[in-house]
Design a protein around this motif. Sequence first.
Motif, PDB file in Angstrom:
ATOM      1  N   LEU A 107       0.843  -1.197   0.000  1.00 34.22           N
ATOM      2  CA  LEU A 107       0.000   0.000   0.000  1.00 34.22           C
ATOM      3  C   LEU A 107       0.879   1.248   0.000  1.00 34.22           C
ATOM      4  O   LEU A 107       1.865   1.308   0.738  1.00 34.22           O
ATOM      5  CB  LEU A 107      -0.876   0.048   1.255  1.00 34.22           C
ATOM      6  N   SER A 108       0.510   2.238  -0.797  1.00 30.29           N
ATOM      7  CA  SER A 108       1.184   3.535  -0.727  1.00 30.29           C
ATOM      8  C   SER A 108       0.575   4.330   0.426  1.00 30.29           C
ATOM      9  O   SER A 108      -0.427   3.915   1.021  1.00 30.29           O
ATOM     10  CB  SER A 108       0.985   4.306  -2.041  1.00 30.29           C
ATOM     11  N   LYS A 109       1.162   5.452   0.730  1.00 31.06           N
ATOM     12  CA  LYS A 109       0.617   6.326   1.778  1.00 31.06           C
ATOM     13  C   LYS A 109      -0.815   6.736   1.415  1.00 31.06           C
ATOM     14  O   LYS A 109      -1.716   6.708   2.254  1.00 31.06           O
ATOM     15  CB  LYS A 109       1.518   7.566   1.920  1.00 31.06           C
ATOM     16  N   GLU A 110      -1.023   7.081   0.137  1.00 29.71           N
ATOM     17  CA  GLU A 110      -2.367   7.456  -0.334  1.00 29.71           C
ATOM     18  C   GLU A 110      -3.320   6.272  -0.261  1.00 29.71           C
ATOM     19  O   GLU A 110      -4.500   6.422   0.081  1.00 29.71           O
ATOM     20  CB  GLU A 110      -2.310   7.986  -1.772  1.00 29.71           C
ATOM     21  N   GLY A 111      -2.811   5.082  -0.600  1.00 28.46           N
ATOM     22  CA  GLY A 111      -3.634   3.879  -0.554  1.00 28.46           C
ATOM     23  C   GLY A 111      -4.056   3.529   0.858  1.00 28.46           C
ATOM     24  O   GLY A 111      -5.197   3.130   1.105  1.00 28.46           O
ATOM     25  N   LEU A 112      -3.131   3.695   1.801  1.00 28.20           N
ATOM     26  CA  LEU A 112      -3.449   3.446   3.206  1.00 28.20           C
ATOM     27  C   LEU A 112      -4.537   4.415   3.678  1.00 28.20           C
ATOM     28  O   LEU A 112      -5.511   4.006   4.311  1.00 28.20           O
ATOM     29  CB  LEU A 112      -2.193   3.584   4.064  1.00 28.20           C
ATOM     30  N   ALA A 113      -4.397   5.686   3.322  1.00 28.81           N
ATOM     31  CA  ALA A 113      -5.394   6.692   3.715  1.00 28.81           C
ATOM     32  C   ALA A 113      -6.755   6.382   3.090  1.00 28.81           C
ATOM     33  O   ALA A 113      -7.789   6.447   3.768  1.00 28.81           O
ATOM     34  CB  ALA A 113      -4.920   8.089   3.312  1.00 28.81           C
ATOM     35  N   LYS A 114      -6.767   6.017   1.809  1.00 29.32           N
ATOM     36  CA  LYS A 114      -8.025   5.717   1.108  1.00 29.32           C
ATOM     37  C   LYS A 114      -8.683   4.476   1.711  1.00 29.32           C
ATOM     38  O   LYS A 114      -9.905   4.443   1.917  1.00 29.32           O
ATOM     39  CB  LYS A 114      -7.746   5.509  -0.376  1.00 29.32           C
ATOM     40  N   THR A 115      -7.879   3.476   2.032  1.00 27.36           N
ATOM     41  CA  THR A 115      -8.422   2.239   2.616  1.00 27.36           C
ATOM     42  C   THR A 115      -9.008   2.518   3.995  1.00 27.36           C
ATOM     43  O   THR A 115     -10.107   2.052   4.316  1.00 27.36           O
ATOM     44  CB  THR A 115      -7.325   1.158   2.694  1.00 27.36           C
ATOM     45  N   ARG A 116      -8.283   3.291   4.784  1.00 23.11           N
ATOM     46  CA  ARG A 116      -8.784   3.635   6.123  1.00 23.11           C
ATOM     47  C   ARG A 116     -10.021   4.532   6.053  1.00 23.11           C
ATOM     48  O   ARG A 116     -10.823   4.541   6.980  1.00 23.11           O
ATOM     49  CB  ARG A 116      -7.671   4.289   6.934  1.00 23.11           C
ATOM     50  N   GLN A 117     -10.173   5.276   4.978  1.00 26.83           N
ATOM     51  CA  GLN A 117     -11.383   6.076   4.773  1.00 26.83           C
ATOM     52  C   GLN A 117     -12.562   5.168   4.396  1.00 26.83           C
ATOM     53  O   GLN A 117     -13.687   5.374   4.844  1.00 26.83           O
ATOM     54  CB  GLN A 117     -11.137   7.108   3.663  1.00 26.83           C
ATOM     55  N   ALA A 118     -12.282   4.162   3.572  1.00 25.51           N
ATOM     56  CA  ALA A 118     -13.344   3.305   3.046  1.00 25.51           C
ATOM     57  C   ALA A 118     -13.868   2.299   4.068  1.00 25.51           C
ATOM     58  O   ALA A 118     -15.075   2.028   4.108  1.00 25.51           O
ATOM     59  CB  ALA A 118     -12.831   2.552   1.812  1.00 25.51           C
ATOM     60  N   ILE A 119     -12.983   1.747   4.885  1.00 23.86           N
ATOM     61  CA  ILE A 119     -13.395   0.666   5.800  1.00 23.86           C
ATOM     62  C   ILE A 119     -14.552   1.081   6.713  1.00 23.86           C
ATOM     63  O   ILE A 119     -15.551   0.357   6.791  1.00 23.86           O
ATOM     64  CB  ILE A 119     -12.184   0.119   6.586  1.00 23.86           C
ATOM     65  N   PRO A 120     -14.496   2.221   7.405  1.00 20.66           N
ATOM     66  CA  PRO A 120     -15.640   2.552   8.261  1.00 20.66           C
ATOM     67  C   PRO A 120     -16.929   2.800   7.478  1.00 20.66           C
ATOM     68  O   PRO A 120     -18.022   2.517   7.975  1.00 20.66           O
ATOM     69  CB  PRO A 120     -15.202   3.815   9.016  1.00 20.66           C
ATOM     70  N   LEU A 121     -16.803   3.297   6.243  1.00 20.96           N
ATOM     71  CA  LEU A 121     -18.002   3.490   5.422  1.00 20.96           C
ATOM     72  C   LEU A 121     -18.662   2.150   5.113  1.00 20.96           C
ATOM     73  O   LEU A 121     -19.879   2.004   5.218  1.00 20.96           O
ATOM     74  CB  LEU A 121     -17.640   4.198   4.104  1.00 20.96           C
ATOM     75  N   ILE A 122     -17.844   1.172   4.748  1.00 21.76           N
ATOM     76  CA  ILE A 122     -18.373  -0.154   4.417  1.00 21.76           C
ATOM     77  C   ILE A 122     -18.874  -0.867   5.668  1.00 21.76           C
ATOM     78  O   ILE A 122     -19.936  -1.498   5.646  1.00 21.76           O
ATOM     79  CB  ILE A 122     -17.303  -0.996   3.690  1.00 21.76           C
ATOM     80  N   GLU A 123     -18.137  -0.749   6.766  1.00 23.74           N
ATOM     81  CA  GLU A 123     -18.601  -1.378   8.002  1.00 23.74           C
ATOM     82  C   GLU A 123     -19.929  -0.786   8.457  1.00 23.74           C
ATOM     83  O   GLU A 123     -20.810  -1.515   8.923  1.00 23.74           O
ATOM     84  CB  GLU A 123     -17.534  -1.261   9.091  1.00 23.74           C
ATOM     85  N   ARG A 124     -20.089   0.519   8.300  1.00 23.09           N
ATOM     86  CA  ARG A 124     -21.356   1.171   8.668  1.00 23.09           C
ATOM     87  C   ARG A 124     -22.483   0.682   7.759  1.00 23.09           C
ATOM     88  O   ARG A 124     -23.587   0.376   8.217  1.00 23.09           O
ATOM     89  CB  ARG A 124     -21.210   2.691   8.579  1.00 23.09           C
ATOM     90  N   PHE A 125     -22.198   0.603   6.442  1.00 21.22           N
ATOM     91  CA  PHE A 125     -23.214   0.106   5.514  1.00 21.22           C
ATOM     92  C   PHE A 125     -23.612  -1.326   5.877  1.00 21.22           C
ATOM     93  O   PHE A 125     -24.802  -1.655   5.940  1.00 21.22           O
ATOM     94  CB  PHE A 125     -22.735   0.159   4.055  1.00 21.22           C
ATOM     95  N   ASP A 126     -22.609  -2.187   6.112  1.00 23.04           N
ATOM     96  CA  ASP A 126     -22.906  -3.585   6.475  1.00 23.04           C
ATOM     97  C   ASP A 126     -23.738  -3.662   7.759  1.00 23.04           C
ATOM     98  O   ASP A 126     -24.673  -4.457   7.846  1.00 23.04           O
ATOM     99  CB  ASP A 126     -21.609  -4.378   6.656  1.00 23.04           C
ATOM    100  N   GLU A 127     -23.373  -2.852   8.732  1.00 24.65           N
ATOM    101  CA  GLU A 127     -24.109  -2.847   9.997  1.00 24.65           C
ATOM    102  C   GLU A 127     -25.584  -2.508   9.756  1.00 24.65           C
ATOM    103  O   GLU A 127     -26.480  -3.168  10.286  1.00 24.65           O
ATOM    104  CB  GLU A 127     -23.474  -1.846  10.951  1.00 24.65           C
ATOM    105  N   GLU A 128     -25.834  -1.508   8.935  1.00 20.25           N
ATOM    106  CA  GLU A 128     -27.213  -1.119   8.625  1.00 20.25           C
ATOM    107  C   GLU A 128     -27.918  -2.195   7.798  1.00 20.25           C
ATOM    108  O   GLU A 128     -29.076  -2.525   8.054  1.00 20.25           O
ATOM    109  CB  GLU A 128     -27.229   0.218   7.880  1.00 20.25           C
ATOM    110  N   PHE A 129     -27.215  -2.746   6.811  1.00 16.51           N
ATOM    111  CA  PHE A 129     -27.816  -3.735   5.920  1.00 16.51           C
ATOM    112  C   PHE A 129     -28.216  -4.996   6.692  1.00 16.51           C
ATOM    113  O   PHE A 129     -29.301  -5.537   6.487  1.00 16.51           O
ATOM    114  CB  PHE A 129     -26.845  -4.095   4.791  1.00 16.51           C
TER     115      PHE A 129
END
Length: 156
Positions: A107-129
């Motif tokens: 992972l690049s620095k940008e990739g790490l930041a993007k992944t850490r941004q995406a994970i809570p969004l997906i976890e929140r969506f899964d929790e709701e779903f």
Amino acid sequence: MKKKDEAFGFEKAEDSSGFLLWQVTTLWQRGIRKTLDEIDLTHPQFVLLASLLWLSGKQEVVMQIDLSDHSQIDPMTTSSVLRTLERKKLLTRAPHPTDTRAKIIVLSKEGLAKTRQAIPLIERFDEEFFNGLKSDQPGLNSRLQLLLRLNSEGKD
């Protein structure tokens, strides 16, 4: 009332586990796609980035085949998606020092930041779903894991 077609082994469509899985998966993927659109990632891109972050915490070196195996995305598709992520500067792919066919993925620095941004969004969506399942969710996860084991052992 019309008679059911003899081609089907079910009286009602909702008696087919495969058809139900298709319907639920379609709804879930639609929500995932909408969530990830906000941050310019596709679902396969997210899965590979998240898998890379996960595996990076578990092993010294992560190779392309490790990502394919972990995500259950076929090697050709994995390679194609990783090339796109490399162009987006979210990861780097380097030749393996001893295996000329293998690629080490980082992972690049940008990739790490993007992944850490995406994970809570997906976890929140899964929790709701999956919220409607409440206490049944561990049971669903257990059954899905069983299906994965039963259907992936010795199959290539």
